[in-house]
Write a protein that holds these residues in place. Structure first.
Motif, PDB file in Angstrom:
ATOM      1  N   LEU A 183      -6.158 106.913  -3.385  1.00 14.09           N
ATOM      2  CA  LEU A 183      -5.568 107.288  -4.672  1.00 14.09           C
ATOM      3  C   LEU A 183      -5.320 108.787  -4.817  1.00 14.09           C
ATOM      4  O   LEU A 183      -4.410 109.187  -5.561  1.00 14.09           O
ATOM      5  N   ASP A 184      -6.087 109.612  -4.121  1.00 13.53           N
ATOM      6  CA  ASP A 184      -5.909 111.055  -4.273  1.00 13.53           C
ATOM      7  C   ASP A 184      -5.061 111.682  -3.176  1.00 13.53           C
ATOM      8  O   ASP A 184      -4.890 112.902  -3.127  1.00 13.53           O
ATOM      9  N   ARG A 185      -4.519 110.842  -2.304  1.00 17.46           N
ATOM     10  CA  ARG A 185      -3.656 111.354  -1.233  1.00 17.46           C
ATOM     11  C   ARG A 185      -2.219 111.507  -1.710  1.00 17.46           C
ATOM     12  O   ARG A 185      -1.785 110.846  -2.648  1.00 17.46           O
ATOM     13  N   ARG A 186      -1.465 112.362  -0.998  1.00 18.32           N
ATOM     14  CA  ARG A 186      -0.030 112.480  -1.217  1.00 18.32           C
ATOM     15  C   ARG A 186       0.691 111.497  -0.288  1.00 18.32           C
ATOM     16  O   ARG A 186       0.154 111.105   0.763  1.00 18.32           O
ATOM     17  N   PRO A 187       1.918 111.093  -0.613  1.00 19.42           N
ATOM     18  CA  PRO A 187       2.654 110.149   0.227  1.00 19.42           C
ATOM     19  C   PRO A 187       2.809 110.594   1.683  1.00 19.42           C
ATOM     20  O   PRO A 187       2.870 109.760   2.585  1.00 19.42           O
ATOM     21  N   SER A 188       2.879 111.919   1.930  1.00 14.59           N
ATOM     22  CA  SER A 188       3.040 112.408   3.300  1.00 14.59           C
ATOM     23  C   SER A 188       1.865 112.043   4.189  1.00 14.59           C
ATOM     24  O   SER A 188       1.980 112.039   5.420  1.00 14.59           O
ATOM     25  N   ALA A 189       0.710 111.717   3.570  1.00 19.12           N
ATOM     26  CA  ALA A 189      -0.480 111.358   4.337  1.00 19.12           C
ATOM     27  C   ALA A 189      -0.639 109.846   4.488  1.00 19.12           C
ATOM     28  O   ALA A 189      -1.676 109.383   4.957  1.00 19.12           O
TER      29      ALA A 189
END
Length: 346
Positions: A127-133
């Motif tokens: 949930l705290d990741r960005r889409p690039s990850a």
């Protein structure tokens, strides 16, 4: 949840009509998949349901309500696109919550819905990741989660898996089908991949040139296609279509004008089996083989026609050898050579 109804639906661009008065009812909770080649009108039909394309004629009803002139945001539907359309500068949590941007819910209620969707889609730890990850499959789940939190009456999917590799596509097919079983929400899904259609749909709608050719459960279409196009489009490898004529109790390859077109599923055209009374027998020269493990696809040429049959996995004929393939009685699909409409079995 809601029933989707299309009544005499027409779409024109200027003087060019691309959807020709189609009728379809998608019952509440059904998973229906539109399939067909590029340009057949499947995505245009979906976009008219969503309100992203203007209706030129006929009606679109969702839950019994006429929505021809209703804005997309007021139709209570959620659409998931091929390109995910998630925001790269936002976290997974923020992307999912964006589906509730205009909601009057409290912050606590919104957070609870995001958490529920994340748990259902196995995104809680992301949930705290960005889409690039994220992987492609995870990004697609984020897009689905953003749609889910709105509790739409229907989900519309426009080729959502086409950007994924083969393994991820197979995984996401299972996840979307399982999601439908849990939610019970009406789903209209567009794809050009007939494997997706066969494995996911409650009912398949086959389209060609802006017309609906057949709408039926997957195995009904596989077993009883209404015409040559549908017969060849549904099933991998594609059905063999050969000119034929009746001979005694069975069928044989015809030269010149055929009395009938014979359709043979490669899975039903068994290489090396003993011919029976009835059905069809073909002999020819092997041009290629495709060992797949449990079976081997055998490509051979007979009477100037390229044909695909199947053999047991470890029985791999040599290129250039002669093989005989047979179908059992009742496994030959018959089509009218002029109209290409199905006429029965032999």
């Amino acid at each position: 949840m809601a029933t989707i109804e299309l009544k005499s639906l027409v779409k024109s661009y200027g003087r060019t009509e691309v959807i020709h008065s189609i009728d379809l009812e998608v019952p509440d909770g059904e998973f229906v998949v539109f399939v067909g080649p590029s340009g057949c009108g499947k995505s245009t039909t979906l976009r008219m349901i969503a309100g992203l394309e203007e209706v030129s004629g006929g009606e679109v009803r969702i839950g019994g309500r006429l929505v021809n002139e209703v804005d997309p945001k007021a139709r209570n539907i959620a659409m998931v696109f091929q390109n995910y359309a998630i925001y790269p500068h936002m976290s997974v949590r923020q992307n999912i919550a964006f589906g509730l941007y205009t909601s009057k819910m409290s912050k606590e209620e919104k957070n609870a819905k995001v958490e529920d969707a994340a748990q259902m889609l196995d995104l809680t730890n992301l949930l705290d990741r960005r889409p690039s990850a994220l992987s492609g499959g995870q990004r697609q789940r984020v897009a689905i989660g953003r749609a889910m939190v709105r509790d739409p009456a229907a989900f519309l999917f426009d080729e959502p898996l086409s950007n994924l590799d083969a393994q991820l596509r197979a995984q996401m097919r299972i996840e979307i089908k399982a999601l439908h079983q849990r939610l019970g929400t009406t789903i209209a899904y567009v794809t050009h991949d007939q494997v997706e259609a066969m494995t996911m749909a409650d009912r398949i709608v086959v389209m060609k040139d802006g017309h609906i050719l057949q709408a039926a459960p997957p195995m009904e279409i596989y077993d009883n296609p209404v015409d040559v196009f549908t017969a060849r489009f549904i099933g991998t490898p594609s059905m063999n279509i050969l000119p034929a004529r009746q001979t005694g109790a069975g069928m044989e390859l015809a030269e010149g004008a055929p009395a009938v077109l014979a359709g043979l599923r490669p899975a039903d055209l068994r290489v090396g089996e003993t011919p029976q009374s009835g059905g069809m027998v073909l002999s020819g020269t092997v041009t290629a083989v495709e060992p797949l493990g449990p079976e081997t696809l055998v490509h051979f040429e007979t009477g100037g026609h390229a044909v695909i049959g199947s053999a047991p996995g470890h029985e791999i004929p040599a290129i250039g050898s002669t093989v005989t393939a047979v179908t059992a009685p009742g496994k030959v699909h018959l089509f009218d050579p002029e109209t290409e409409k199905a006429t029965g079995r032999a």
